[in-house]
Every structure is written in structure tokens, then in C-alpha cells.
Design a protein around this motif. Structure first.
Motif, short mmCIF file in Angstrom:
data_model
loop_
_atom_site.label_atom_id
_atom_site.label_comp_id
_atom_site.label_asym_id
_atom_site.label_seq_id
_atom_site.Cartn_x
_atom_site.Cartn_y
_atom_site.Cartn_z
N ASP A 388 0.82 -1.21 0.00
CA ASP A 388 0.00 0.00 0.00
C ASP A 388 0.86 1.26 0.00
O ASP A 388 0.52 2.25 -0.66
CB ASP A 388 -0.93 0.00 1.22
CG ASP A 388 -1.83 1.22 1.27
OD1 ASP A 388 -2.49 1.52 0.26
OD2 ASP A 388 -1.86 1.90 2.32
N LEU A 389 1.98 1.21 0.71
CA LEU A 389 2.82 2.39 0.85
C LEU A 389 4.03 2.38 -0.08
O LEU A 389 4.93 3.21 0.05
CB LEU A 389 3.29 2.51 2.32
CG LEU A 389 2.17 2.59 3.36
CD1 LEU A 389 2.75 2.69 4.77
CD2 LEU A 389 1.24 3.77 3.10
N SER A 390 4.06 1.40 -0.99
CA SER A 390 5.14 1.29 -1.99
C SER A 390 6.52 1.17 -1.35
O SER A 390 7.48 1.85 -1.73
CB SER A 390 5.11 2.49 -2.95
OG SER A 390 3.87 2.57 -3.62
N VAL A 391 6.60 0.30 -0.34
CA VAL A 391 7.86 0.03 0.35
C VAL A 391 8.28 -1.40 0.01
O VAL A 391 7.43 -2.30 -0.08
CB VAL A 391 7.71 0.20 1.88
CG1 VAL A 391 8.99 -0.16 2.61
CG2 VAL A 391 7.31 1.64 2.21
N LYS A 392 9.57 -1.64 -0.17
CA LYS A 392 10.05 -2.94 -0.65
C LYS A 392 10.56 -3.86 0.45
O LYS A 392 10.94 -5.00 0.18
CB LYS A 392 11.16 -2.73 -1.67
CG LYS A 392 10.71 -1.98 -2.94
CD LYS A 392 9.62 -2.74 -3.67
CE LYS A 392 9.20 -2.04 -4.95
NZ LYS A 392 8.08 -2.76 -5.63
N LYS A 404 15.46 -14.65 6.92
CA LYS A 404 15.22 -13.64 5.89
C LYS A 404 14.40 -14.28 4.79
O LYS A 404 14.68 -15.42 4.38
CB LYS A 404 16.54 -13.11 5.32
CG LYS A 404 17.32 -12.21 6.25
CD LYS A 404 18.57 -11.67 5.59
CE LYS A 404 19.36 -10.76 6.54
NZ LYS A 404 20.59 -10.24 5.89
N ARG A 405 13.38 -13.60 4.33
CA ARG A 405 12.53 -14.13 3.26
C ARG A 405 12.11 -13.00 2.34
O ARG A 405 12.08 -11.83 2.73
CB ARG A 405 11.25 -14.75 3.85
CG ARG A 405 11.44 -16.04 4.61
CD ARG A 405 10.10 -16.68 4.86
NE ARG A 405 10.20 -17.93 5.60
CZ ARG A 405 9.20 -18.79 5.76
NH1 ARG A 405 8.02 -18.51 5.21
NH2 ARG A 405 9.37 -19.89 6.43
N THR A 406 11.73 -13.37 1.13
CA THR A 406 11.10 -12.43 0.20
C THR A 406 9.72 -12.99 -0.10
O THR A 406 9.59 -14.11 -0.61
CB THR A 406 11.91 -12.27 -1.09
OG1 THR A 406 13.21 -11.74 -0.76
CG2 THR A 406 11.21 -11.31 -2.04
N VAL A 407 8.69 -12.23 0.24
CA VAL A 407 7.30 -12.67 0.03
C VAL A 407 6.58 -11.61 -0.81
O VAL A 407 6.54 -10.43 -0.43
CB VAL A 407 6.57 -12.85 1.38
CG1 VAL A 407 5.14 -13.33 1.14
CG2 VAL A 407 7.32 -13.84 2.27
N ASP A 408 6.03 -12.02 -1.92
CA ASP A 408 5.33 -11.10 -2.84
C ASP A 408 6.18 -9.88 -3.18
O ASP A 408 5.68 -8.75 -3.28
CB ASP A 408 4.00 -10.64 -2.21
CG ASP A 408 2.99 -11.77 -2.12
OD1 ASP A 408 3.24 -12.83 -2.72
OD2 ASP A 408 1.97 -11.59 -1.45
N GLY A 409 7.49 -10.12 -3.34
CA GLY A 409 8.40 -9.04 -3.71
C GLY A 409 8.85 -8.16 -2.55
O GLY A 409 9.60 -7.20 -2.74
N ILE A 410 8.40 -8.48 -1.34
CA ILE A 410 8.76 -7.70 -0.14
C ILE A 410 9.83 -8.46 0.64
O ILE A 410 9.61 -9.60 1.04
CB ILE A 410 7.55 -7.43 0.77
CG1 ILE A 410 6.38 -6.85 -0.03
CG2 ILE A 410 7.94 -6.53 1.93
CD1 ILE A 410 6.68 -5.53 -0.70
N LYS A 411 10.99 -7.84 0.84
CA LYS A 411 12.06 -8.45 1.63
C LYS A 411 11.76 -8.30 3.12
O LYS A 411 11.56 -7.19 3.60
CB LYS A 411 13.40 -7.79 1.31
CG LYS A 411 13.88 -8.01 -0.12
CD LYS A 411 15.20 -7.30 -0.37
CE LYS A 411 15.66 -7.49 -1.81
NZ LYS A 411 16.94 -6.76 -2.07
#
Length: 425
Positions: A388-392, A404-411
Motif C-alpha cells: 500500500d505504501l510502496s515500500v520494498k 530472511k525471506r522475500t514474500v510477494d516481492g517484499i524483503k
């Protein structure tokens, strides 16, 4: 010809001698920087009562003495002097117009704002004024002091300070981590007031925290609000039990107990208890001013120890979140704001740290992650918020899970609370 000291002068000297002899543990505060900044600005230490403001002033007194500076310390809450309307002028006559003058609880005496403004203007560069107060009125001073005062807000001991107070040495072994987790539990339940941290007996810790709670209500919140102490105590107990504050729901709570109280009074108590650092109220993240005003605020305690001491309960999920909020306030500069985020489906992210319109960090606090389904449920708020806030990226603070994981492009970085508090990557 003999010089006969007045009673006032004797009192001033008593406090100054006391400051010179008092033995104290150090705090994570840059005394040299305070000394340097005091050349240009009035320095104000603020924070909840009993948090250690006096100790820092005394440590500063001793530090300046060792450097050969002219310095004096006076506690203005001394009942022998606080009601004297000209007490600040009396102090100035005794001390003189140059050196470092350390005035504890400056807001307890009359005309403190005008006196500080006048003397900073007339004696700038000569008289260095360093003051303290348990009220946040020093953070947002009146017009005469704006631009003249620099505030250092103090909070209960950080976890690092807590461990130093207990002379704890961190060992990165299985046994060492077990010991630090034990210290972490004590820190969560009994909080970070310096005196509480040094006590061994749990009953004594609870009794001390109870007395602090009553002192803050009676000496700070009641004095500012002019409300009945029993009303404020009931308000305080409600906040401790409720993770969110809504004036309407709080009003219904009071009515259910047969108390007649106005909604505006509850809103005033929200404001005054925050000004006294007893509670903190975090607003929702929204670009709509109306939403920020109308949505319930998340309620946090000025010290996590109040939960167990006042309610007899230890909700570790809320305690974890409370410790994170206090640490964020230590780390967050004045130009940044702390919010929580929630979408229309009531999925929530605990903390959004922003600077203006720019989001700097998103944090989710999860006490325990026992299985994958729990993990997926708990990170959903962070993922939705980040999108929603365009943060990665974002952080999930846990009890003991690290990954550490990446989920739906979010680290996403998972880190145990104790490591995050001690800034161990």
C-alpha cells in the motif's frame, strides 16, 4: 567582616554538595555534547518521573567539575524553596551570571518560561542553563522560548543500559543466549526504571512501580488537569487494560461503573497523561487528517513494568510491542513520526515510521512463531502495508525466530527482540 549566609543560600549549597558526592551509574548520554550545545541553547531534559533526569544532571555536574568549570545543581521541587515566587532570581544572585547552572524540575516554580527566556537572551554565552522537567511542555515551549531551547527526551533504561546496570556480560553461546533471554523477560515484566532494575526482590519491584504510578498521577497528571485523582487512576487502569484508546469506548466504560464524566475530559486526560510521559498514544497512518483524529489510537505505557504492577497481568504480546515502541522513540528524531497501519479488512501493521510523506520503515511485532501458518498470518499485515505504501522491505521482531525471506516481492527480515534492541545484525 563576616559574611552570613542566608537560609536560601544554605539550601542551594546543600544541593550542590549533594550533587558532588552522589555516586551513580552512567547512562548512554553524550555529556560532552550537552556541554558544547549549552553554549548556544538552553538544554532541557524531559521524561517520565523517576526515569533518571536528576541522575543525568548530577553526572553532568560531576563531569563539568572535573573539567574545572563553574557549575551548580539545585532541585527546585525542594518544599523549602519551590513556593518562593522569586526563587529563580535568588538562585541567580547566589550563583552569578556565568557558568553552568543545572536546575532540576524547572516547571515546578513560577515564571520559569519568562525567566529562562530573559536570562538566555541577556547572558547568552556566559550563563549556560541546563534544566529538567517531568512534563513535555519543554518539548513545545511558548513563544518566548522557541528557538532558544533544545530538548533531550529521556525514557526508561534501554535494554543495553539495563544490562550495564546489572553488570551483565553478553556471551554468544547457547548458555549465554539463554541467560540474556532470562534478562529480557525481567526487562519486559518489570520495565526499565533505574531503581527498579537494581532491586532483586520482585515484590519490592512491584511496590516501587505502584508508587511511581501514583506519583505520576498525583504530581503530574492531576496537577496539570485539575481532575480528581481517583478519576485519573481509573482512566490509567483502563488504558493499561485496553490496547486501543477511543474516547467513546472509554466513556462507556466510565458510565458502566456509574461515573459521570464528559467525553472532552477523557480527551484531556489522554493529552495530559501523554504530556507526563505516563502513556503514549500512536495514531493511525493516514493522509487524511480527519482519519488520524477519529480512528482509535494505539495505547502504550511509559514503562512496560506498569502492566504487571497495576493489573497483575503479563501479556507478552503487548509487552513486546510496548518495548519496541519505547525503543523507537529513543531512536526516532523529532522530524519523524510513528504510526500504525490498518486496512479496510482490519489487517494491521504495528509500526510505520515516516518522515513527512516518506515511509522510512515498517515493523511488525510477533511474540511467538510456532508454525508456518502462524508466520503467514502474522506477516500479512506487513506485506499489505508495504504494498500500500510502496515500500520494498520490512522487519518482523520476534521472541526467538530469525530468518530472511522475500514474500510477494517484499524483503522481510525476522530478528529476535533482544538482538534488535542491542542492534546486533
Amino acid at each position: 567582616m563576616f559574611f552570613i549566609k542566608t537560609i536560601m543560600e544554605q539550601i542551594f549549597e546543600e544541593w550542590d554538595i549533594y550533587a558532588g558526592k552522589k555516586e551513580l551509574k552512567t547512562r548512554d548520554i553524550d555529556l560532552q555534547n550537552i556541554k558544547k550545545t549549552a553554549m548556544l541553547k538552553i538544554i532541557a531534559l524531559t521524561g517520565i518521573r523517576r526515569v533518571g533526569k536528576t541522575s543525568v544532571l548530577i553526572l553532568l555536574h560531576q563531569f563539568l567539575k572535573r573539567q574545572g568549570e563553574k557549575v551548580a545543581y539545585i532541585n527546585l521541587e525542594d518544599s523549602r524553596i519551590k513556593n518562593n515566587p522569586k526563587i529563580l532570581e535568588e538562585i541567580l544572585k547566589w550563583f552569578g551570571d556565568s557558568g553552568y547552572l543545572l536546575l532540576d524540575e524547572i516547571t515546578s516554580v513560577s515564571d520559569w518560561e519568562g525567566w529562562l527566556a530573559r536570562n538566555h537572551e541577556m547572558l547568552k554565552g556566559k550563563l549556560k542553563l541546563i534544566v529538567s522537567s517531568s512534563r513535555s511542555s519543554l518539548v513545545f515551549p511558548n513563544k518566548s522560548l522557541r528557538g532558544r531551547i533544545l530538548t533531550y527526551e529521556m525514557y526508561p533504561l534501554s535494554f543495553s543500559e539495563f544490562l550495564n546496570f546489572k553488570k551483565f556480560s553478553l556471551e554468544h553461546t547457547t548458555i549465554g543466549i539463554g541467560k540474556i533471554e532470562k534478562e529480557m523477560k525481567e526487562y519486559l515484566i518489570y520495565g526499565g526504571f533505574p531503581e527498579t532494575a537494581l532491586l532483586e526482590n520482585q515484590t519490592e519491584k512491584v511496590n516501587l512501580l505502584n508508587s511511581y504510578f501514583k506519583d505520576i498521577i498525583g504530581l503530574d497528571v492531576a496537577e496539570i488537569s485539575n481532575e480528581n485523582i481517583s478519576t485519573i487512576e481509573l482512566f490509567g487502569k483502563y488504558i493499561i487494560e485496553a490496547p486501543y484508546f477511543s474516547a467513546s469506548k472509554c466513556l462507556n466504560f466510565f458510565k458502566s461503573l456509574g461515573h459521570k464524566i464528559a467525553k472532552q475530559t477523557l480527551l484531556n486526560l489522554e493529552r495530559y497523561s501523554q504530556e507526563s510521559y505516563l502513556f503514549f498514544f500512536v495514531p493511525i497512518f493516514s493522509r487524511n487528517i480527519k482519519d488520524r483524529a477519529q480512528y482509535p489510537r494505539k495505547a502504550y505505557l511509559g514503562d512496560s513494568g506498569f502492566m504487571n504492577a497495576i493489573s497483575g497481568k503479563s501479556d507478552f504480546g503487548r509487552l513486546f510491542e510496548n518495548i519496541v515502541l519505547l525503543e523507537l522513540k529513543r531512536r526516532t528524531t523529532r522530524n519523524k513520526e510513528i504510526n500504525y497501519w490498518k486496512d479496510k479488512k482490519q489487517i494491521e501493521a504495528d509500526f510505520v515510521i515516516r518522515e513527512g510523506i516518506n515511509v522510512k520503515e515498517i515493523i511488525q511485532v510477533v511474540y511467538e512463531i510456532k508454525e508456518e501458518s502462524t508466520l503467514q498470518r502474522e506477516i500479512r499485515g506487513l506485506i499489505n502495508c508495504a504494498k500500500d505504501l510502496s515500500v520494498k522491505e520490512g522487519i518482523v521482531i520476534t521472541k526467538d525466530y530469525e530468518n530472511k525471506r522475500t514474500v510477494d516481492g517484499i524483503k522481510i527480515k525476522f530478528i529476535p527482540l533482544w538482538k534488535w534492541l542491542l542492534k546486533i545484525n
